[in-house]
Design a protein around this motif. Structure first.
Motif, PDB file in Angstrom:
ATOM      1  N   TYR A 266      -3.537  45.881  79.571  1.00  0.00           N
ATOM      2  CA  TYR A 266      -3.304  47.288  79.259  1.00  0.00           C
ATOM      3  C   TYR A 266      -3.656  47.582  77.808  1.00  0.00           C
ATOM      4  O   TYR A 266      -4.223  48.624  77.483  1.00  0.00           O
ATOM      5  CB  TYR A 266      -1.841  47.656  79.536  1.00  0.00           C
ATOM      6  CG  TYR A 266      -1.579  49.123  79.328  1.00  0.00           C
ATOM      7  CD1 TYR A 266      -1.969  50.037  80.288  1.00  0.00           C
ATOM      8  CD2 TYR A 266      -0.988  49.595  78.165  1.00  0.00           C
ATOM      9  CE1 TYR A 266      -1.775  51.382  80.104  1.00  0.00           C
ATOM     10  CE2 TYR A 266      -0.787  50.940  77.967  1.00  0.00           C
ATOM     11  CZ  TYR A 266      -1.182  51.834  78.943  1.00  0.00           C
ATOM     12  OH  TYR A 266      -0.996  53.174  78.750  1.00  0.00           O
ATOM     13  N   ALA A 267      -3.319  46.648  76.901  1.00  0.00           N
ATOM     14  CA  ALA A 267      -3.622  46.865  75.488  1.00  0.00           C
ATOM     15  C   ALA A 267      -5.125  46.976  75.275  1.00  0.00           C
ATOM     16  O   ALA A 267      -5.586  47.695  74.395  1.00  0.00           O
ATOM     17  CB  ALA A 267      -3.046  45.725  74.652  1.00  0.00           C
TER      18      ALA A 267
ATOM     19  N   LEU B 137       8.811  32.157  86.174  1.00  0.00           N
ATOM     20  CA  LEU B 137       7.843  31.872  85.116  1.00  0.00           C
ATOM     21  C   LEU B 137       6.499  32.519  85.441  1.00  0.00           C
ATOM     22  O   LEU B 137       5.849  33.093  84.567  1.00  0.00           O
ATOM     23  CB  LEU B 137       7.663  30.364  84.948  1.00  0.00           C
ATOM     24  CG  LEU B 137       8.805  29.675  84.212  1.00  0.00           C
ATOM     25  CD1 LEU B 137       8.587  28.170  84.213  1.00  0.00           C
ATOM     26  CD2 LEU B 137       8.871  30.190  82.791  1.00  0.00           C
TER      27      LEU B 137
ATOM     28  N   SER C 225       2.085  46.780  73.810  1.00  0.00           N
ATOM     29  CA  SER C 225       0.725  46.888  74.319  1.00  0.00           C
ATOM     30  C   SER C 225       0.221  48.328  74.298  1.00  0.00           C
ATOM     31  O   SER C 225      -0.970  48.565  74.441  1.00  0.00           O
ATOM     32  CB  SER C 225       0.638  46.323  75.735  1.00  0.00           C
ATOM     33  OG  SER C 225       1.296  47.184  76.628  1.00  0.00           O
TER      34      SER C 225
ATOM     35  N   THR D  67       6.695  36.145  84.672  1.00  0.00           N
ATOM     36  CA  THR D  67       6.634  36.418  83.240  1.00  0.00           C
ATOM     37  C   THR D  67       5.196  36.365  82.745  1.00  0.00           C
ATOM     38  O   THR D  67       4.744  37.236  81.996  1.00  0.00           O
ATOM     39  CB  THR D  67       7.478  35.375  82.486  1.00  0.00           C
ATOM     40  OG1 THR D  67       8.734  35.259  83.125  1.00  0.00           O
ATOM     41  CG2 THR D  67       7.673  35.783  81.064  1.00  0.00           C
TER      42      THR D  67
ATOM     43  N   LEU E 176       3.363  39.459  83.679  1.00  0.00           N
ATOM     44  CA  LEU E 176       3.628  40.580  82.785  1.00  0.00           C
ATOM     45  C   LEU E 176       2.839  40.437  81.487  1.00  0.00           C
ATOM     46  O   LEU E 176       2.304  41.420  80.962  1.00  0.00           O
ATOM     47  CB  LEU E 176       5.118  40.682  82.494  1.00  0.00           C
ATOM     48  CG  LEU E 176       5.942  41.347  83.592  1.00  0.00           C
ATOM     49  CD1 LEU E 176       7.405  41.356  83.216  1.00  0.00           C
ATOM     50  CD2 LEU E 176       5.467  42.780  83.791  1.00  0.00           C
ATOM     51  N   PHE E 177       2.786  39.211  80.942  1.00  0.00           N
ATOM     52  CA  PHE E 177       1.988  39.000  79.729  1.00  0.00           C
ATOM     53  C   PHE E 177       0.532  39.395  79.978  1.00  0.00           C
ATOM     54  O   PHE E 177      -0.093  40.079  79.165  1.00  0.00           O
ATOM     55  CB  PHE E 177       2.053  37.536  79.297  1.00  0.00           C
ATOM     56  CG  PHE E 177       3.196  37.228  78.372  1.00  0.00           C
ATOM     57  CD1 PHE E 177       3.285  37.857  77.129  1.00  0.00           C
ATOM     58  CD2 PHE E 177       4.178  36.329  78.719  1.00  0.00           C
ATOM     59  CE1 PHE E 177       4.338  37.581  76.275  1.00  0.00           C
ATOM     60  CE2 PHE E 177       5.236  36.047  77.872  1.00  0.00           C
ATOM     61  CZ  PHE E 177       5.319  36.673  76.640  1.00  0.00           C
TER      62      PHE E 177
ATOM     63  N   PHE F  31       6.464  42.495  74.252  1.00  0.00           N
ATOM     64  CA  PHE F  31       5.000  42.440  74.284  1.00  0.00           C
ATOM     65  C   PHE F  31       4.427  43.623  75.054  1.00  0.00           C
ATOM     66  O   PHE F  31       3.494  44.292  74.599  1.00  0.00           O
ATOM     67  CB  PHE F  31       4.575  41.125  74.933  1.00  0.00           C
ATOM     68  CG  PHE F  31       3.094  40.946  75.040  1.00  0.00           C
ATOM     69  CD1 PHE F  31       2.337  40.669  73.920  1.00  0.00           C
ATOM     70  CD2 PHE F  31       2.454  41.054  76.258  1.00  0.00           C
ATOM     71  CE1 PHE F  31       0.965  40.498  74.009  1.00  0.00           C
ATOM     72  CE2 PHE F  31       1.083  40.893  76.363  1.00  0.00           C
ATOM     73  CZ  PHE F  31       0.345  40.611  75.237  1.00  0.00           C
ATOM     74  N   LEU F  32       5.026  43.909  76.210  1.00  0.00           N
ATOM     75  CA  LEU F  32       4.574  45.059  77.001  1.00  0.00           C
ATOM     76  C   LEU F  32       4.728  46.341  76.202  1.00  0.00           C
ATOM     77  O   LEU F  32       3.863  47.209  76.204  1.00  0.00           O
ATOM     78  CB  LEU F  32       5.412  45.172  78.276  1.00  0.00           C
ATOM     79  CG  LEU F  32       4.944  44.479  79.537  1.00  0.00           C
ATOM     80  CD1 LEU F  32       5.859  44.861  80.673  1.00  0.00           C
ATOM     81  CD2 LEU F  32       3.532  44.893  79.861  1.00  0.00           C
TER      82      LEU F  32
ATOM     83  N   LEU G 146      -0.615  41.455  82.217  1.00  0.00           N
ATOM     84  CA  LEU G 146      -0.740  42.902  82.392  1.00  0.00           C
ATOM     85  C   LEU G 146      -0.678  43.600  81.052  1.00  0.00           C
ATOM     86  O   LEU G 146      -1.443  44.536  80.790  1.00  0.00           O
ATOM     87  CB  LEU G 146       0.373  43.417  83.305  1.00  0.00           C
ATOM     88  CG  LEU G 146       0.278  43.016  84.765  1.00  0.00           C
ATOM     89  CD1 LEU G 146       1.397  43.655  85.565  1.00  0.00           C
ATOM     90  CD2 LEU G 146      -1.054  43.442  85.331  1.00  0.00           C
ATOM     91  N   GLY G 147       0.236  43.141  80.171  1.00  0.00           N
ATOM     92  CA  GLY G 147       0.342  43.752  78.843  1.00  0.00           C
ATOM     93  C   GLY G 147      -0.954  43.594  78.082  1.00  0.00           C
ATOM     94  O   GLY G 147      -1.459  44.558  77.474  1.00  0.00           O
ATOM     95  N   ALA G 148      -1.516  42.394  78.119  1.00  0.00           N
ATOM     96  CA  ALA G 148      -2.769  42.153  77.396  1.00  0.00           C
ATOM     97  C   ALA G 148      -3.880  43.032  77.954  1.00  0.00           C
ATOM     98  O   ALA G 148      -4.665  43.633  77.217  1.00  0.00           O
ATOM     99  CB  ALA G 148      -3.143  40.679  77.500  1.00  0.00           C
TER     100      ALA G 148
ATOM    101  N   VAL H  46       8.410  39.060  76.777  1.00  0.00           N
ATOM    102  CA  VAL H  46       7.387  39.790  77.516  1.00  0.00           C
ATOM    103  C   VAL H  46       7.674  41.288  77.492  1.00  0.00           C
ATOM    104  O   VAL H  46       6.765  42.109  77.461  1.00  0.00           O
ATOM    105  CB  VAL H  46       7.241  39.258  78.959  1.00  0.00           C
ATOM    106  CG1 VAL H  46       8.260  39.792  79.889  1.00  0.00           C
ATOM    107  CG2 VAL H  46       5.866  39.559  79.491  1.00  0.00           C
TER     108      VAL H  46
ATOM    109  N   ARG I 157       0.289  50.161  71.670  1.00  0.00           N
ATOM    110  CA  ARG I 157       0.171  50.365  70.221  1.00  0.00           C
ATOM    111  C   ARG I 157       1.536  50.730  69.632  1.00  0.00           C
ATOM    112  O   ARG I 157       2.332  51.421  70.251  1.00  0.00           O
ATOM    113  CB  ARG I 157      -0.838  51.476  69.861  1.00  0.00           C
ATOM    114  CG  ARG I 157      -2.183  51.332  70.509  1.00  0.00           C
ATOM    115  CD  ARG I 157      -2.984  50.211  69.857  1.00  0.00           C
ATOM    116  NE  ARG I 157      -4.310  50.138  70.477  1.00  0.00           N
ATOM    117  CZ  ARG I 157      -4.551  49.443  71.611  1.00  0.00           C
ATOM    118  NH1 ARG I 157      -3.577  48.811  72.217  1.00  0.00           N
ATOM    119  NH2 ARG I 157      -5.769  49.403  72.095  1.00  0.00           N
TER     120      ARG I 157
END
Lengths: 116, 554
Positions: free
Chosen positions: B181-182, B168, A46, B171, B174-175, A42-43, B177-179, A39, A48
């Protein structure tokens, strides 16, 4: 590079999930650690993927998004602390019960353990 | 008044280290500071609620950084209401912990308690998704400590599961949030609301995945059914006052769902079309059914209460999944009710444990103070099962009424009414076994010594002897206080519902929220001349945003 990073995240997540589904605490904790690595990468991705650019607004033409780096930093610190906590609690449970299974024991078991 | 928003977070955050550092070996001083801190929190929360009650949305910029980049705290009707509810629950919980001596059975109860409050308050007040994650972690890490407070093997094992499950969940958070943010380049809720609405209906796949992952995370916190496995054993094994405080933690999940899925992913947004009807509603109905069946099936009293928490969360979720103003208003009314009722029930399990060897639902010799405990249980069970005249009944009526307009009406009515019947039977069985059948059991001679020393607290009970067999007056007072709040919640159902209805209408018109957060002074897009020079951190600068907010609120 995108493929490399993406597959790294994928492999780590898959490995982490596999380990988390195990019954004993040690593999599960390793699985959690792998998942947090996944993760974090991945962050990081995110914002780029950029090579060789500063993570701040400068006069330069290109720069990396600084925010994911701040997020990753926070996430690393938190997951580090959490891993320490779970290791300590799991160790306590293991030393107390002589058994490192994650699942709930049957009711008869605990009574027997506690008497011992 | 602007600075008061940060007070519910900062006050426990300062108090907790003070308790650890200065009052480490003085349980009396710890108690005084803990109670005083909670009282101050209630006063602040009441002030904030009063401030927000006319529809004002107040903004607090941490470090005076403006919204999309800096972290903000936002106080609107919903968040201040939840903060006040947390404070009130915390007061009775801490009184019970003091009255029953739970806080002296391990170390640092009060410090962890304050940290837990800090996390909960922060989660309710924050206006930034990543900050929500951070506050989730703060409240969780304190709850890990509280969960294994007073030790014991069963508790540690349940604690391992609880921590793992929540790790879990974090985690996954965070995944998500990352998605998110992207896709959007921001994590501020108000900013997200604007940007998600702007996204083309054609390329919503990424956003959709992120929104479903977020829903899963919040469903873990709210113990929605396929993700509820952590709840029964951890809540049953946790010390009773801690479990009672945890009653608000499932509501944090419900709060996050309400906040995120009205503000960012509203029902009209293309990205989340069908999410509520297709996913949330069936799961909510299943949780409601499973929770109440669990009440009927439970073999221990504490498990029974834990399952009733799952059931009541299902009820809240059914109402939320309607995603109408009436639905959210009913859900908020029910959230207040079920927090107080679940808190009271967990405390009653501890009252019932006094003098018994375990909480198995089997006939055991009668205990001192039994009739009073039985009466309290009777009131709390009526409230939880949703029988008239208490607030559970009013809440269920509101939910049934709100569900009437939806396509799910048959399912909602069938499951809500059927599960109510099942839970009434379950509670009646538990009550009669615990308190009535006791009369038919002859008292053995060694009643003072529980032969089955299940864990540390029983060993402790034997040590203290008689003192532990009859709970103290303060314990009864704390439970009675919670129950009288339930009665008050019923009597004042009209005004409370008007308040939650206004809250729901504010949630469905998020323009005030978005404009308050984004159009405050200091944004990069504004010309610099507008903000008075050299006033960063000065008193004059802070007055301005509040003034703006008030104008927009009306």
């Amino acid at each position: 590079m995108e493929f490399l990073v993406a597959s790294a995240i994928g492999v780590m997540t898959a490995g982490g999930l596999y380990l988390v589904l195990r019954l004993r605490t040690f593999p599960v904790i390793m699985g959690i650690s792998l998942l947090t690595y996944a993760v974090n990468v991945f962050l990081f991705a995110s914002g780029r993927l950029t090579l060789g650019a500063p993570p701040i607004l400068t006069d330069a033409e290109r720069y990396t998004d600084p925010l994911p780096q701040a997020l990753v930093l926070t996430a690393i610190v938190i997951s580090f602390g959490m891993t320490a906590v779970i290791v300590m609690i799991a160790l306590g449970a293991y030393l107390g019960a002589d058994d490192d299974h994650v699942d709930d024991p049957a009711k008869g078991d605990t009574a027997a353990e506690d008497k011992a | 008044m602007t600075h008061w928003i940060i007070a519910p977070v900062v006050l426990p955050a300062m108090l907790a280290p003070f308790i650890v550092l200065a009052a480490r070996y003085h349980i009396g001083i710890q108690r005084v500071f803990s109670v005083a801190g909670v009282l101050a929190l209630i006063a602040i929360a009441a002030g904030l609620t009063w401030q927000a009650s006319d529809g004002t949305v107040t903004l607090y910029q941490l470090g005076d950084w403006a919204a999309p980049f800096g972290i903000v705290l936002v106080a609107d009707r919903l968040s201040t209401m939840m903060v006040l509810l947390t404070g009130v629950l915390a007061l009775f919980v801490v009184l019970y912990a003091i009255g029953s001596g739970w806080d002296s059975r391990g170390r640092h109860f009060h410090a962890l308690f304050q940290f837990q409050l800090m996390g909960i308050m922060g989660a309710f007040l924050t206006g930034d998704l990543f900050n929500l994650f951070v506050f989730f972690e703060v409240l969780l890490i304190a709850s890990y400590g509280l969960m294994i407070h007073a030790g014991g093997n069963a508790r540690l094992r349940a604690g391992v599961q609880y921590v793992l499950y929540n790790l879990l969940g974090s985690t996954l958070f965070l995944f998500a949030l990352g998605a998110l943010y992207a896709q959007t380049g921001t994590l501020n809720m108000a900013d997200l609301a604007e940007r998600v609405a702007m996204i083309d209906a054609a390329d919503t796949v990424g956003i959709r995945i992120a929104s479903v992952m977020l829903l899963m995370v919040f469903a873990v916190k709210a113990a929605l059914v396929p993700l509820h496995f952590w709840l029964p054993s951890s809540y049953a094994e946790a010390p009773a006052p801690v479990a009672a405080l945890f009653a608000i933690m499932t509501k944090v999940g419900a709060y996050a769902i309400i906040r995120v899925y009205t503000l960012i992913f509203g029902p009209d947004v293309a990205a989340t079309e069908g999410l509520h009807g297709l996913w949330l509603m069936p799961l909510a109905l299943v949780s409601l059914a499973i929770g109440m069946v669990g009440v009927l099936a439970a073999r221990q009293f504490d498990r029974l209460v834990a399952y009733s928490v799952i059931g009541s969360m299902g009820m809240v979720m059914v109402s939320i999944a309607l995603f109408t103003q009436a639905g959210i208003a009913a859900a908020l009314y029910y959230i207040i009710h079920s927090t107080l009722a679940a808190g009271a029930l967990f405390l009653i399990t501890d009252l019932a444990r006094a003098g018994r060897s375990d909480l198995d639902l089997t006939a055991q010799p009668p205990i001192a103070g039994g009739p009073l405990t039985a009466a309290l249980f009777f009131v709390a069970a009526i409230a939880m099962a949703g029988l008239p005249p208490l607030s559970g009944f009013v809440g269920k009526l509101l939910i049934l009424d709100a569900g009437f307009a939806s396509g799910w009406v048959i399912w909602i009515w069938a499951v809500v009414l059927g599960s109510s019947l099942v839970s009434v039977v379950g509670f009646a069985r538990a009550g009669s076994t615990l308190f009535w059948k006791a009369r038919s059991v002859t008292v053995p001679d060694d009643v003072d010594e529980p032969e089955d020393t299940k864990s540390l607290e029983n060993a402790e009970a034997t040590l203290h002897g008689e003192a532990r067999l009859v709970p103290s007056t303060l314990s009864y007072a704390a439970v009675g206080g919670l129950l009288s709040l339930l009665v008050l919640h019923t009597v004042l159902a009209g005004p409370v519902y008007r308040y939650t209805d206004a809250t729901a209408s504010q949630l469905f018109g998020p323009d005030d929220y978005v404009s308050t957060v984004l159009d405050t002074k200091g944004k990069l897009t504004r010309p610099k001349a507008e903000s008075p020079e050299g006033s960063y951190g000065g008193a004059g600068d802070h007055g301005a945003p509040e003034g703006d907010a008030k104008e927009e609120g009306h």
